[in-house]
Design an enzyme around this catalytic site. Structure first.
Site, PDB file in Angstrom:
ATOM      1  CG  LEU A 115      38.787  38.820  39.767  1.00 26.23           C
ATOM      2  CD1 LEU A 115      39.732  39.654  39.738  1.00 26.23           C
ATOM      3  CD2 LEU A 115      37.632  39.447  41.023  1.00 26.23           C
ATOM      4  N   GLY A 160      39.340  34.729  43.190  1.00 30.09           N
ATOM      5  CA  GLY A 160      38.511  35.487  43.810  1.00 30.09           C
ATOM      6  C   GLY A 160      37.236  34.615  44.679  1.00 30.09           C
ATOM      7  CG  ASN A 182      44.280  30.191  40.833  1.00 32.05           C
ATOM      8  OD1 ASN A 182      43.597  30.984  41.579  1.00 32.05           O
ATOM      9  ND2 ASN A 182      43.970  29.717  39.839  1.00 32.05           N
ATOM     10  CD  GLU A 183      44.538  35.381  43.169  1.00 34.84           C
ATOM     11  OE1 GLU A 183      45.048  34.553  43.786  1.00 34.84           O
ATOM     12  OE2 GLU A 183      43.435  35.661  43.365  1.00 34.84           O
TER      13      GLU A 183
END
Ligand SMILES: CCCCC/C=C\C/C=C\C=C\CC(=O)SCCNC(=O)CCNC(=O)[C@H](O)C(C)(C)COP(=O)(O)OP(=O)(O)OC[C@H]1O[C@@H](n2cnc3c(N)ncnc32)[C@H](O)[C@@H]1OP(=O)(O)O
Length: 306
Positions: A115, A160, A182-183
């Protein structure tokens, strides 16, 4: 539907018995010719899509396979505009009955950096709503597509970027890059549709480990856990391998294949379809938390300093 129409229109004129006989004849004829009809339908509708600078679609007339190239330099940050272009491209592909699609990138070392952090930092609610809704649309269309899909991952695919790849059915990646979700390392909770794609790709245990730790895997480690299916030395080779994967479906009935795919993915798709607004609200309220905003801001600075 044909049968329902037929039944409703003949209601006043035919006896019950006559209707049963005629219904049976139509139903037999349809199922006899279903295969021929279906094989005939996709034959001629390949297209050359109007060029969008952010997403290029190139359909091979002979194979019917489309190469969909994300083109938002420098790192294919997933912005509202890029999602809109992808959503439109996926509609075009669906409407034109292509035989398969390969997702790739025009950036030399990045598939997608995930993102666009500018969409997440100090967001405007109206724009973020459009952004999030289009993000959901892209996932519903890509993960639920009637045509088979593959990703030629020719560069890094964090967050993303990984999500787009795992929404496809097959992944070929070039060596020496990183891929993963890896959020959690950014203080962000992975949305439900991202979790669904991950569980559909690797084992439940690997998905749990990967998502909670926020691990970014090397190409080689990604292959070991099944996050990707093959390694190819260059982008051209990666596309070739994806084409080979898609070509296997030439000998499979397209209707049987797409129904089977749909039924396997249906539960995940419905889970999001039934709670799109709630999904947005959860993300929005978390996103605007001052601590999350600070973390995203610091992260953006660290990327720039680099
Ligand atoms: C608690 C719940 C909260 C709710 C949260 C709500 C929503 C979130 C839900 C889902 C979240 C999904 C997660 C995401 O996708 S967030 C994005 C995560 N992405 C990353 O962590 C990747 C960051 N980038 C990199 O690691 C590297 O850039 C990369 C390895 C991809 C490439 O390295 P390279 O050395 O080639 O290039 P750089 O010099 O680093 O970058 C060039 C240029 O691009 C800018 N940039 C990089 N990534 C992004 C990005 N994701 N968005 C915007 N801009 C990005 C970078 O800053 C450089 O800019 P500049 O210095 O040239 O100006």
């Amino acid at each position: 539907m044909l049968l329902t129409l037929f039944e409703s229109h003949t209601h006043f004129f035919l006896s019950m018995f006559q209707k049963m006989i005629l219904t049976k004849i139509i139903s037999n004829t349809l199922s006899l010719h279903k295969k021929q009809l279906i094989e005939w339908l996709p034959a001629v509708r390949y297209f050359s899509s109007p060029t969008n600078p952010l997403v290029n679609v190139d359909v091979n007339d002979k194979s019917g396979i489309a190469v969909v190239t994300m083109n938002r330099k420098p790192v294919n940050g997933l912005s509202l505009e890029l999602f809109e272009a992808m959503s439109k491209a996926l509609d075009d592909l669906e409407n034109n009955r292509i035989r398969g699609a390969i997702l790739t990138s025009s950036c030399p070392t990045v598939f997608s950096a995930g993102l666009d952090l500018n969409e997440l930092y100090q967001p405007d609610k109206k724009r973020f709503k459009a952004f999030w809704t289009t993000f959901q649309d892209v996932w519903l269309k890509l993960y639920g597509s009637s045509f088979p899909t593959a990703a030629a991952i020719n560069g890094h695919a964090p967050a993303g970027g990984c999500f787009l790849a795992i929404s496809c059915e097959y992944r070929v990646m070039c060596p020496d890059y990183k891929i993963g979700l890896n959020e959690t390392r950014l203080g962000i909770i992975a949305p439900i549709f991202l979790r669904a794609s991950m569980r559909n790709t690797v084992s439940n245990r690997e998905a749990e480990k990967a998502l909670t730790l926020g691990t970014l895997y090397s190409t080689e480690d990604a292959l070991k856990i099944g996050l990707i299916d093959e390694i190819a030395i260059y982008k051209v080779k990666a596309i070739e391998r994806c084409e080979n994967f898609l070509a296997q479906f030439n000998n499979v009935s397209s209707i049987a294949r797409s129904f089977t795919k749909r039924s396997l993915r249906q539960k995940d798709l419905e889970e999001l379809e039934n709670c799109r607004e709630e999904d947005f609200n959860i993300f929005w309220s978390n996103l605007i938390e001052p601590s999350v905003q600070k973390q995203i801001g610091d992260y953006m600075q660290s990327l720039k300093k680099k």
